[in-house]
Every structure is written in C-alpha cells, then in structure tokens.
Write an enzyme that holds these catalytic residues in place. Structure first.
Site, PDB file in Angstrom:
ATOM      1  N   CYS A  94      30.446  35.457  30.205  1.00 15.97           N
ATOM      2  CA  CYS A  94      30.171  36.613  31.058  1.00 15.97           C
ATOM      3  C   CYS A  94      30.867  36.402  32.387  1.00 15.97           C
ATOM      4  CB  CYS A  94      28.669  36.788  31.263  1.00 15.97           C
ATOM      5  SG  CYS A  94      28.255  38.441  31.884  1.00 15.97           S
ATOM      6  N   CYS A 131      29.423  37.682  35.496  1.00 13.17           N
ATOM      7  CA  CYS A 131      28.595  37.954  36.680  1.00 13.17           C
ATOM      8  C   CYS A 131      28.451  36.767  37.628  1.00 13.17           C
ATOM      9  CB  CYS A 131      27.234  38.510  36.285  1.00 13.17           C
ATOM     10  SG  CYS A 131      26.329  37.495  35.140  1.00 13.17           S
ATOM     11  N   CYS A 151      29.089  42.248  35.686  1.00 10.51           N
ATOM     12  CA  CYS A 151      29.518  41.525  34.483  1.00 10.51           C
ATOM     13  C   CYS A 151      30.912  41.933  34.007  1.00 10.51           C
ATOM     14  CB  CYS A 151      28.495  41.725  33.374  1.00 10.51           C
ATOM     15  SG  CYS A 151      26.850  41.172  33.835  1.00 10.51           S
ATOM     16  N   LYS A 196      20.618  43.439  24.653  1.00  9.85           N
ATOM     17  CA  LYS A 196      20.207  42.851  25.928  1.00  9.85           C
ATOM     18  C   LYS A 196      19.803  43.980  26.857  1.00  9.85           C
ATOM     19  CE  LYS A 196      21.915  40.107  29.805  1.00  9.85           C
ATOM     20  NZ  LYS A 196      22.979  39.206  30.265  1.00  9.85           N
ATOM     21  N   GLU A 250      23.112  49.365  18.555  1.00  6.77           N
ATOM     22  CA  GLU A 250      23.887  48.358  19.306  1.00  6.77           C
ATOM     23  C   GLU A 250      24.190  47.157  18.417  1.00  6.77           C
ATOM     24  OE1 GLU A 250      25.371  47.154  21.781  1.00  6.77           O
ATOM     25  OE2 GLU A 250      25.116  48.560  23.409  1.00  6.77           O
ATOM     26  N   LYS A 261      17.160  40.071  23.830  1.00 11.37           N
ATOM     27  CA  LYS A 261      16.825  39.489  25.122  1.00 11.37           C
ATOM     28  C   LYS A 261      16.315  40.558  26.067  1.00 11.37           C
ATOM     29  CE  LYS A 261      19.069  37.364  29.007  1.00 11.37           C
ATOM     30  NZ  LYS A 261      20.304  37.018  29.628  1.00 11.37           N
ATOM     31  N   SER A 320      14.057  33.683  31.939  1.00 13.48           N
ATOM     32  CA  SER A 320      13.546  32.967  33.109  1.00 13.48           C
ATOM     33  C   SER A 320      12.232  33.538  33.642  1.00 13.48           C
ATOM     34  CB  SER A 320      14.607  32.976  34.209  1.00 13.48           C
ATOM     35  OG  SER A 320      14.986  34.301  34.530  1.00 13.48           O
ATOM     36  N   TYR A 332      13.381  27.913  28.223  1.00 10.17           N
ATOM     37  CA  TYR A 332      13.241  26.859  29.230  1.00 10.17           C
ATOM     38  C   TYR A 332      12.065  25.943  28.899  1.00 10.17           C
ATOM     39  CZ  TYR A 332      16.449  30.107  31.317  1.00 10.17           C
ATOM     40  OH  TYR A 332      17.530  30.935  31.497  1.00 10.17           O
TER      41      TYR A 332
HETATM   42  C1  PBG Z   1      24.366  37.007  32.286  1.00  6.56           C
HETATM   43  C2  PBG Z   1      23.093  36.392  31.873  1.00  6.56           C
HETATM   44  C3  PBG Z   1      21.847  36.630  32.443  1.00  6.56           C
HETATM   45  C4  PBG Z   1      20.933  35.846  31.743  1.00  6.56           C
HETATM   46  C5  PBG Z   1      21.638  35.139  30.779  1.00  6.56           C
HETATM   47  N1  PBG Z   1      22.973  35.507  30.864  1.00  6.56           N
HETATM   48  C6  PBG Z   1      21.464  37.432  33.628  1.00  6.56           C
HETATM   49  C7  PBG Z   1      21.701  38.873  33.686  1.00  6.56           C
HETATM   50  O1  PBG Z   1      22.060  39.539  32.736  1.00  6.56           O
HETATM   51  O2  PBG Z   1      21.517  39.389  34.788  1.00  6.56           O
HETATM   52  C8  PBG Z   1      19.455  35.794  32.011  1.00  6.56           C
HETATM   53  C9  PBG Z   1      18.722  34.640  31.467  1.00  6.56           C
HETATM   54  C10 PBG Z   1      17.358  34.458  32.004  1.00  6.56           C
HETATM   55  O3  PBG Z   1      16.797  35.276  32.752  1.00  6.56           O
HETATM   56  O4  PBG Z   1      16.784  33.430  31.660  1.00  6.56           O
HETATM   57  N2  PBG Z   1      25.465  36.217  32.191  1.00  6.56           N
END
Ligand code: PBG
Length: 324
Positions: free
Chosen positions: A115, A117, A125, A197, A235, A250, A276, A315
């Site tokens: 990615c 970002c 992104c 996602k 998707e 996700k 997270s 995690y």
């Molecule tokens: C983007 C990416 C994100 C996460 C994993 N890959 C953040 C986003 O899309 O803003 C989030 C993972 C998490 O919150 O644990 N490269």
C-alpha cells in the site's frame, strides 16, 4: 427427556465435540519496522507492540517464532515521504531491507502489506487525482496507482516476501499485481487480497503506529461503506477473477457476517484482520478491570474462526500462541 444438549457439555466430552480450534499455524503477527527509529518504540495504543528499527527486525521475528507462530506481516515506516510514495518500491526501502534481514536471519515466512498510505506525504493509499485538486475530499487516481502497486509488489518479492497483500482497495489491484509478479518471474508468490476492506474507525491505533493517517479527507471513496455486505461479495468476486489466492475481510469482529458470506460463496482460504482498534478496546477495558483480557481475546479469535476464517491477522497472536 430424550434430548438433553447438556450431556455434551460435561468436561470429559466437551473437547471431543468442540467445532472450532485455534492453532499457532492459523495466526499471523503484524510487525512494524521503522526506518526513522534507532531503538524500539512502544506503541502506546497497542500495548505489547512496538515499532522496531530495521536492525532489530530479525530479532523481533525470532521472538515471535518462539511462540510457535511462523508467519509475520511486515508494515514499514519510511525515512521520508513524497506525493507518489516512492520509498515504497525502493530497493533499499524499509520493508525491502527488513524482509531481507528476516528471511536471512530466521525461518519465518514474511507477508508484506502492499500500500502507499505510509509512504505518501498526504497519507492516501495512492496518487491523488489532479482534477480533484479543489475537492474537499481529494480522491485517489485509480489506474495511475496500479502502476505503483506493481512496482511495490515486485520489489517485495525480490526482497524475499513469501506472499504479498495489497490493502489499498484500488480497483484492479489484484490483477495488476498478479501480472507484474508473473512477468518478473514470481509466478509462485501468492496474493492475499484485502478483498473486503471497510472504511473503518477501528484502524485508529494502527494509523498512529504506522504513521499512515490521511492528512486530509478520509478513505471513503476507495474503502468500503460499513453499511454494505452484498457489495463485499461483488468486491471479493472481482479479486477472485483477478487471481487472488487468499481473501481477506477487514476488520473482523464487527464484520463477522461478511466473513461468513465470503466463506459460503468462495472456496478460497479466508483471512480476517482483527484490527488495531479491536485490540485496543479490549486492552482498555481490561486495564480498568472491566474485562478479563485473556478470556475475551480467546473468545474473540474463536468467534472469528467460527464465522469461517481460516487465518487471522491479530495483535493477540503471540499471547494466544504462547498459551496454546
Ligand atoms: C493500509 C492498512 C491499514 C491497516 C492495515 N493496512 C490502515 C488503513 O487502511 O487506514 C489497518 C490495520 C489495523 O488497524 O490494525 N495500508
């Protein structure tokens, strides 16, 4: 009474009829490697996790291996950012260097997040669409971004990534990456697509950890609307057509119906990312003495598997695996 479900709940029988198992082989640990750090920096909103310097990447992964887990997902914080995110595909980029060290210094398998970002100075992104310059919510130029994703994926494979995981929700990203990997001689490197996602507020702590928050606007023009489940099936079907090997949903806990829908419609391995914010909220409640952390973490991961996930990015992986 002839039917007494409680008979199967006696301790001697219960494990025999348990429908869902968790194993270290199903878990993937996210690892943050930071090119700007010279020592490990704890991530405040994700207790137990830290950003590690490149020099510590292999040591960090060896700790993970001790719990029985074999697979890590590497995220990078680069030394500098620019509008196109050029450090994302640099041969000496943070992820590329970390992957080389991990594959040389451990027997772990590395998956890389593909990615932009964390690498763009605006935090989106992909590259921005110049025609949208005065739009309050600037949007990512889809097809120009595909070229960059191709380069990132190939550079990760060259560094030794076992699998690549595009997470940008850019239309056509899986097909573009598949073609680029094949052309570069990496036909055997699978693609795990972040296929469904969502534009979720549960990514907050990660964006602090990986320094990838958008500088303006949000991601709702490329990530999915949390209101939609049928759209997730469309998707995911597109990613399957483009050659995705593993399909990810996700976040996980708030989207278990989506995990289930993907499980039912496709035969591919299904991954779920227990993100997270899902981790942080259980820790925060446990800190106040309101929840039993071990118990709720175990129950959460069990629920994600019960919904239909084969693999889980979480995690909690190390804590759980050391108890299994
Ligand atoms: C983007 C990416 C994100 C996460 C994993 N890959 C953040 C986003 O899309 O803003 C989030 C993972 C998490 O919150 O644990 N490269």
């Amino acid at each position: 009474m002839t039917r007494r479900p409680r008979r199967l709940r006696r301790d001697g029988v219960r494990p025999l009829v348990s429908e869902t198992d968790l194993s270290a082989d199903d878990l993937i640990v996210p690892v943050f490697v930071d090119a700007t750090a010279d020592e490990r920096v704890p991530i405040e909103s994700m207790p137990g996790h830290e950003r590690v310097p490149v020099a510590e990447a292999a040591a960090r992964v060896r700790e993970i291996r001790e719990t029985g887990i074999r697979v890590v997902m590497v995220f990078g914080v680069p030394e500098s950012k620019d509008p196109r995110g050029s450090r994302a595909w640099a041969e000496d980029g943070v992820v590329q260097r970390a992957v080389r060290r991990i594959t040389d210094g451990t027997d772990a398998s590395v998956i890389t997040d593909v990615c932009l970002c964390e690498y763009t100075d605006h935090g989106h992104c992909g590259v921005l669409d110049p025609d949208a310059a005065d739009d309050p919510v600037l949007t990512v130029a889809n097809d120009e971004t595909l070229d960059l994703l191709r380069k990132i994926a190939v550079s990760h494979a060259e560094a030794g990534a076992e699998m690549v995981a595009p997470s940008g929700m850019i239309d056509g990203m899986v097909g573009a990456i598949r073609g680029a990997l094949d052309d570069a001689g990496f036909a055997d490197v699978p693609v795990m697509s972040y296929a469904a996602k969502y534009e979720s507020a549960f990514y907050g702590p990660f964006r602090d950890a990986a320094d990838g928050a958008p500088a303006f606007g949000d991601r709702r023009h490329y990530q999915m609307d949390p209101a939609n489940a049928r759209e997730a099936v469309r998707e995911v079907a597109l990613d399957v057509e483009q050659g995705a090997d593993v399909l990810m949903v996700k976040p996980a806990l708030a989207y278990l119906n989506v995990v289930r829908a993907v499980r039912e419609r496709f035969d591919h391995p299904v991954a779920a990312y227990n993100v997270s914010g899902e981790y942080a909220m259980l820790h925060a409640a446990a800190d106040r003495g309101w929840l039993d952390l071990e118990a709720v973490a175990h129950e959460s991961l069990l629920s994600i598997k019960r919904a239909g996930a084969d693999l889980i990015l979480t995690y909690f992986a190390e804590d759980l695996a050391s108890r299994l």
